[in-house]
Scaffold this motif. Structure first.
Motif, PDB file in Angstrom:
ATOM      1  N   SER A   1      -1.961  -6.807  10.205  1.00  0.00           N
ATOM      2  CA  SER A   1      -2.152  -7.503   8.924  1.00  0.00           C
ATOM      3  C   SER A   1      -2.673  -8.912   9.162  1.00  0.00           C
ATOM      4  O   SER A   1      -3.507  -9.416   8.404  1.00  0.00           O
ATOM      5  CB  SER A   1      -0.837  -7.560   8.131  1.00  0.00           C
ATOM      6  OG  SER A   1      -0.414  -6.263   7.789  1.00  0.00           O
TER       7      SER A   1
ATOM      8  N   GLN B   1      -1.061  -4.278   1.841  1.00  0.00           N
ATOM      9  CA  GLN B   1      -0.098  -3.236   2.174  1.00  0.00           C
ATOM     10  C   GLN B   1       0.679  -2.757   0.938  1.00  0.00           C
ATOM     11  O   GLN B   1       0.965  -1.590   0.800  1.00  0.00           O
ATOM     12  CB  GLN B   1       0.867  -3.767   3.231  1.00  0.00           C
ATOM     13  CG  GLN B   1       0.943  -2.886   4.455  1.00  0.00           C
ATOM     14  CD  GLN B   1       1.655  -3.548   5.624  1.00  0.00           C
ATOM     15  OE1 GLN B   1       1.454  -4.721   5.909  1.00  0.00           O
ATOM     16  NE2 GLN B   1       2.494  -2.802   6.293  1.00  0.00           N
TER      17      GLN B   1
ATOM     18  N   ASP C   1      -5.438  -2.633   4.244  1.00  0.00           N
ATOM     19  CA  ASP C   1      -4.237  -2.731   5.073  1.00  0.00           C
ATOM     20  C   ASP C   1      -3.257  -1.629   4.681  1.00  0.00           C
ATOM     21  O   ASP C   1      -2.557  -1.749   3.674  1.00  0.00           O
ATOM     22  CB  ASP C   1      -3.597  -4.113   4.885  1.00  0.00           C
ATOM     23  CG  ASP C   1      -2.521  -4.381   5.934  1.00  0.00           C
ATOM     24  OD1 ASP C   1      -2.214  -3.472   6.731  1.00  0.00           O
ATOM     25  OD2 ASP C   1      -1.980  -5.500   5.940  1.00  0.00           O
ATOM     26  N   GLU C   2      -3.220  -0.581   5.451  1.00  0.00           N
ATOM     27  CA  GLU C   2      -2.363   0.577   5.164  1.00  0.00           C
ATOM     28  C   GLU C   2      -2.367   0.940   3.683  1.00  0.00           C
ATOM     29  O   GLU C   2      -1.307   0.999   3.051  1.00  0.00           O
ATOM     30  CB  GLU C   2      -0.927   0.292   5.622  1.00  0.00           C
ATOM     31  CG  GLU C   2      -0.865   0.098   7.118  1.00  0.00           C
ATOM     32  CD  GLU C   2       0.566   0.046   7.608  1.00  0.00           C
ATOM     33  OE1 GLU C   2       1.344   0.901   7.178  1.00  0.00           O
ATOM     34  OE2 GLU C   2       0.862  -0.840   8.416  1.00  0.00           O
TER      35      GLU C   2
HETATM   36 MG   LIG Z   1       0.983  -5.006   8.471  1.00  0.00          MG
END
Ligand SMILES: [Mg+2]
Ligand SMILES: Nc1ncnc2c1ncn2[C@@H]1O[C@H](COP(=O)(O)OP(=O)(O)OP(=O)(O)O)[C@@H](O)[C@H]1O
Length: 260
Positions: free
Chosen positions: A53, A89, A165-166
């Motif tokens: 991240s 995220q 991010d994910e």
């Molecule tokens: Mg992360």
């Protein structure tokens, strides 16, 4: 089968240290260099806390590196970039705006034309299975649905670089597969450059031209894999021996780095 174009982004020698409130200094990233060619789909996998991240925030210009520099379209990144789309995220939607209004926030901020953007928003919402939810508020949606709204919002202004991010981390397995296919479709239709962070080795190999594998903290690049499978790819690919070889090699590499 990567048809990589000219260099879009070049990050050299990135280091990031954080000072914690207890007065300690944490090195999150050490000597990380990454380049992205125009139109390339690149994934990053690595253990939790290895600085994925952080790397994304550095590229987005949200966080400043302790050393190294990032060059995007020939210019040094010194602050948040408007030409990038970012998916965090966890979804960050504005609770007082409807789904459609949330998706159109970048259009408002960038003062772009609303009518074509609304049409595009509806198309993208359909692609992620959210037709009929345009007038709902975030509190009326599940976490996975909110995340999908966030993904549509990141695409609405047609950014030159998409940082994710994910993005599918909060989704169930089936929706996750569907979203991977939707993202592949979007990518094939628009040839966006995508920088994609994931915990899923399968997702990384399935979607990417290149997979970057990182070590545990301080995050360093252990190895990069070029994934040669032609597109469009479907999930049958994931049960082939060739696919399995990539997945296994990456898993071993990660296992080794975590155990140390
Ligand atoms: Mg992360
Ligand atoms: N603002 C901050 N202040 C202090 N330490 C931080 C800060 N942000 C991140 N860190 C630390 O830097 C390291 C890397 O964090 P980062 O969030 O980049 O990891 P990650 O690879 O994204 O992890 P995950 O897979 O769990 O999301 C961690 O040890 C984290 O505790």
């Amino acid at each position: 089968m990567s048809e990589a174009g000219p260099l879009l982004l070049d990050a050299r020698g990135l280091r990031k240290q954080y000072d914690t409130r207890e007065g300690a200094r944490i090195t999150a990233l050490e000597e990380v260099s990454v380049s992205l060619a125009d139109g390339e789909f690149v994934s990053v996998v690595g253990p939790s806390g290895c600085g994925k991240s952080t790397m994304m925030k550095l590229i987005a210009g949200i966080v400043k590196p302790s050393a190294g520099e990032i060059i995007y379209r020939g210019q040094v990144v010194t602050r948040a970039q408007r030409g990038m789309g970012v998916v965090f995220q966890s979804p960050v939607l504005l609770p007082w705006l409807t789904v459609l209004e949330n998706v159109l926030v970048p259009i408002r901020v960038l003062r772009m034309d609303r009518a074509p953007a609304s049409a595009r928003a509806r198309e993208l919402l359909e692609l992620v299975g959210l037709t009929g939810f345009e007038s709902k508020y975030p509190s009326e949606l599940s976490g996975g649905m909110q995340q999908r709204v966030g993904i549509v919002r990141s695409l609405i202004h047609d950014p030159g670089l998409l940082l994710m991010d994910e993005p599918f981390g909060a989704l169930d397995a089936l929706t996750r597969e569907r979203m991977s296919l939707a993202l592949q479709r979007i990518w094939l239709a628009n040839r966006k450059t995508v920088f994609f962070i994931t915990h899923s080795i399968l997702e990384a190999v399935f979607l990417s031209d290149r997979v970057i594998v990182m070590s545990a903290r301080p995050g360093r690049i252990l190895q990069e894999f070029t994934i040669p499978f032609p597109r469009p790819r479907d999930f049958d690919l994931t049960s082939t021996a060739e696919f399995g070889d990539f997945a296994r090699e990456i898993r071993h590499l990660l296992g080794a780095s975590v155990d140390v």
